[in-house]
Design an enzyme around this catalytic site. Sequence first.
Site, PDB file in Angstrom:
ATOM      1  N   SER A  38      16.792  48.114  91.593  1.00 61.75           N
ATOM      2  CA  SER A  38      16.540  49.543  91.406  1.00 61.75           C
ATOM      3  C   SER A  38      16.857  50.068  90.012  1.00 61.75           C
ATOM      4  O   SER A  38      16.371  51.128  89.637  1.00 61.75           O
ATOM      5  CB  SER A  38      17.308  50.369  92.437  1.00 61.75           C
ATOM      6  OG  SER A  38      18.686  50.358  92.163  1.00 61.75           O
ATOM      7  N   LYS A  79      23.176  54.284  90.000  1.00 60.95           N
ATOM      8  CA  LYS A  79      21.975  55.046  89.627  1.00 60.95           C
ATOM      9  C   LYS A  79      22.259  55.847  88.362  1.00 60.95           C
ATOM     10  O   LYS A  79      23.381  55.924  87.891  1.00 60.95           O
ATOM     11  CB  LYS A  79      21.561  56.019  90.736  1.00 60.95           C
ATOM     12  CG  LYS A  79      21.341  55.393  92.097  1.00 60.95           C
ATOM     13  CD  LYS A  79      20.115  54.532  92.150  1.00 60.95           C
ATOM     14  CE  LYS A  79      19.997  53.889  93.536  1.00 60.95           C
ATOM     15  NZ  LYS A  79      19.087  52.799  93.570  1.00 60.95           N
TER      16      LYS A  79
END
Length: 176
Positions: A38, A79
């Site tokens: 990701s 993230k």
Amino acid sequence: MKKKNVWWEWTKALVIAISIAAVIRFFLFTPIVVDGLSMMPTLQNGDRMVVNKVNYKLSPPERFDVIVFHAPEQRDYIKRVIGLPGDKITLIDDQLYINDEPMDEPYLDGYKEELSGGVLTEDFTLEQVPDGELFVMGDNRRYSKDSRDIGTVEIEEVIGNTSLVFWPLQEIRVVD
């Protein structure tokens, strides 16, 4: 003079060393392993990083920081902070707008070039990031489970920020 017990001295030194290591590990810095794709191309699956747990005790997260937080699935996610409390987030044709101002995302340039006409991020709008929360996204927008899926992240769930990759050795670097 009294002779010191060598074993006792070594035991004290070992207990002090373990105590210092525990304080550093649990309160200041901790290692994390990147699990998944990701955050590519910025981070690779298996990269090992150091999480700074102190920084956000002293100052709030900043836009585009790479953070680690407790996700709803009882896992820790890594993230990038996109939206801060009160921000309006819009993505149109792979262009990020924050509070209707276009933002440059140089960490995505390589992926955008590879797509040759494809879309990295589907269009969407979040009218306002709630107070005390952050909007986060992975750099690999097509394959990231982030605030678009799990919602905004409470700032209390943030473990810390990370920018130092220490493993594999040939990949040691500071992440922008």
